[in-house]
Design an enzyme around this catalytic site. Structure first.
Site, PDB file in Angstrom:
ATOM      1  N   HIS A 101      63.331  15.789  -2.917  1.00 26.17           N
ATOM      2  CA  HIS A 101      64.050  14.599  -2.432  1.00 26.17           C
ATOM      3  C   HIS A 101      63.418  13.406  -3.138  1.00 26.17           C
ATOM      4  O   HIS A 101      62.213  13.421  -3.434  1.00 26.17           O
ATOM      5  CB  HIS A 101      63.837  14.370  -0.936  1.00 26.17           C
ATOM      6  N   ASP A 104      60.193  12.492  -1.563  1.00 23.75           N
ATOM      7  CA  ASP A 104      59.043  13.410  -1.667  1.00 23.75           C
ATOM      8  C   ASP A 104      58.095  13.000  -2.768  1.00 23.75           C
ATOM      9  O   ASP A 104      56.899  13.268  -2.692  1.00 23.75           O
ATOM     10  CB  ASP A 104      59.490  14.842  -2.029  1.00 23.75           C
TER      11      ASP A 104
END
Ligand code: XLS
Ligand code: NI
Ligand code: NI
Length: 448
Positions: A101, A104
């Site tokens: 993501h 992340d």
């Protein structure tokens, strides 16, 4: 030994016995099975959020994970350090893909502009490492659920400013996907649903998210980003009800909103269970409808009703998944097996990250070996063919060729006595079928 203090994981087979934890027993990357190398059937991916960011928290306790990069206390320093750890882990495991993501890989700033600048720095480093190692991006995605601004959804938020922000976030994510050559782009609608139906305009929200998806598709086309778009169904958690409930619901949504050319599905084992299905069911639905895109490999627990994200070790399930994949010819057009999974809270050492991936990779490799043997023997195919053979000729064939009518079928059935109808049915011998699948597991793995 490198950053992780662990040697490269090698395939040792079963010669050393059952307890060799830091080696592959079944996953032999270049071994040809059913006409393709194991690594090309399985296309394993590491999930950045679980493997590098998950602190092994649960609702009752803070993280237990011990990670070597925790020594970097500045968020940006840690984000950049993680890239080195990540690529060393990929190459030591022999995993050729990863997924992330936006949130992340880099910390957020106060504005989208600042956040994007942080992202750019880390993406530069990821790109260098991809070039140096040959590791590829299976998919990237945007976290439209973590930040409190997404409390009531993103593309289904009742707040237009939030919708606009989510669109801005997506624009950046698609640009990153293009830059890194993403094979797929995933949309998981963790907060795209409702907490309560009384305050929700369900159709309006779905119209909004469909418009959002069309904008994403248009922008990807505009910038020449050619990743396969994937919706990842999940029925609930974190919201009470999520709109992409399961494969069938997501396919209906795509058909309703004219999105079938652009999207396929990314299916996850534990999500299937939460929807009251098996993983095999979800894959079968998608496969037969032509929507199988990619797989998030994990498993749930029979006794716990939430998203456990366990590393997959249930052989019966990996056999079923790989049987469907072999039947489809591949996981999906550009799909892979992304370990959307985390070690248990009690498996907190850095070494456990390797052990967990090895367990998952071996379990899927074993599943592939067993399923390939079943396909080679045509065991399931023959069984299914025989079961429906009454539709190959006679009255059954008129149903399949479209010439049957209610009247023609009624005419055929009208004088058939009960005894003849019962004689037309056959026992499935289901217990023998299940025992035979057990035997396939035992025999195929004994031969491996
Ligand atoms: C959560 C989802 C998530 C997606 C990516 O349950 O599985 O991890 O895979 O947003
Ligand atoms: Ni999940
Ligand atoms: Ni997932």
């Amino acid at each position: 030994m490198g950053l992780w203090d662990i040697d490269k994981i090698e395939y040792v087979g079963r010669e050393k016995g059952p307890q060799e934890g830091l080696a592959f027993h079944y996953y032999d990357a270049d071994k040809v099975v059913a006409g393709k190398k194991m690594k090309d059937w399985l296309r394993f991916g590491v999930a950045w959020w679980h493997t590098f960011n998950q602190e092994l928290v649960d609702p009752f306790g803070t993280g237990t994970a011990q990670r070597p990069y925790y020594k970097y206390t500045d968020p940006m320093d840690q984000a950049l350090a993680k890239v080195d750890y990540a690529f060393e882990l990929f190459t030591k495991l022999g995993v050729e893909y990863f997924c992330f993501h936006d949130r992340d890989i880099a910390p957020e700033g106060d504005t989208l502009r600042e956040t994007n600048a942080n992202l750019d720095k880390v993406v530069d480093k990821i790109e260098e490492n991809m070039k140096a190692t040959g590791v590829k991006l299976l998919w990237n995605t945007s976290s439209l659920f973590t930040n409190p601004r997404f409390v009531s959804g993103a593309a289904t938020s009742p707040f237009a400013d939030i919708y606009a922000y989510a669109a801005g976030q997506l624009k950046k994510s698609l640009e990153i996907g293009k830059r890194l050559g993403a094979e797929n782009y995933v949309f998981w609608g963790g907060r795209e649903g409702y907490e309560n139906l009384w305050n929700t305009e369900m159709k309006r929200e779905q119209d909004h998210i469909a418009a959002f998806f069309h904008m994403c598709a248009d922008y990807a086309k505009e910038i020449g980003m050619d990743a396969q778009f994937l919706i990842e169904p999940k029925p609930k958690e974190p919201t009470l009800h999520q709109y992409d409930f399961d494969a069938a619901t997501a396919i209906n949504f795509l058909r309703t909103y004219d999105l079938t050319d652009v999207f396929k599905l990314n299916l996850e084992g534990n999500h299937a269970n939460l929807a009251g299905h098996t993983y095999q069911h979800e894959i079968r639905v998608a496969r037969e409808a032509g929507f199988l895109g990619s797989l998030d490999a994990n498993q749930g627990d029979k006794l716990i009703g939430w998203d456990m994200d366990e590393f997959p070790t249930d052989l019966y399930e990996t056999v079923a998944v790989m049987w469907e994949v072999l039947a489809a010819g591949s996981i999906g057009p550009r799909g892979g097996l992304n370990f959307d999974a985390k070690p248990r809270r009690t498996s907190f050492t850095p070494e456990d990250l390797f052990r967990a991936h090895i367990a998952g990779m071996d379990s899927y490799a074993a599943g592939l070996l067993v399923a390939a043997k079943m396909h080679e023997d045509h065991y399931i195919e023959d069984l299914q063919e025989a079961r429906y053979s009454s539709f190959d000729s006679g009255i059954g064939a008129t149903v399949e060729d479209g010439t049957a009518t209610l009247a023609s079928l009624a005419e055929y059935a009208i004088d058939k006595p009960q005894s003849e109808l019962i004689a037309a049915t056959k026992s499935d011998h289901l217990e023998s079928v299940k025992a035979t699948i057990n035997n396939y597991i035992i025999d195929a793995l004994a031969e491996a």
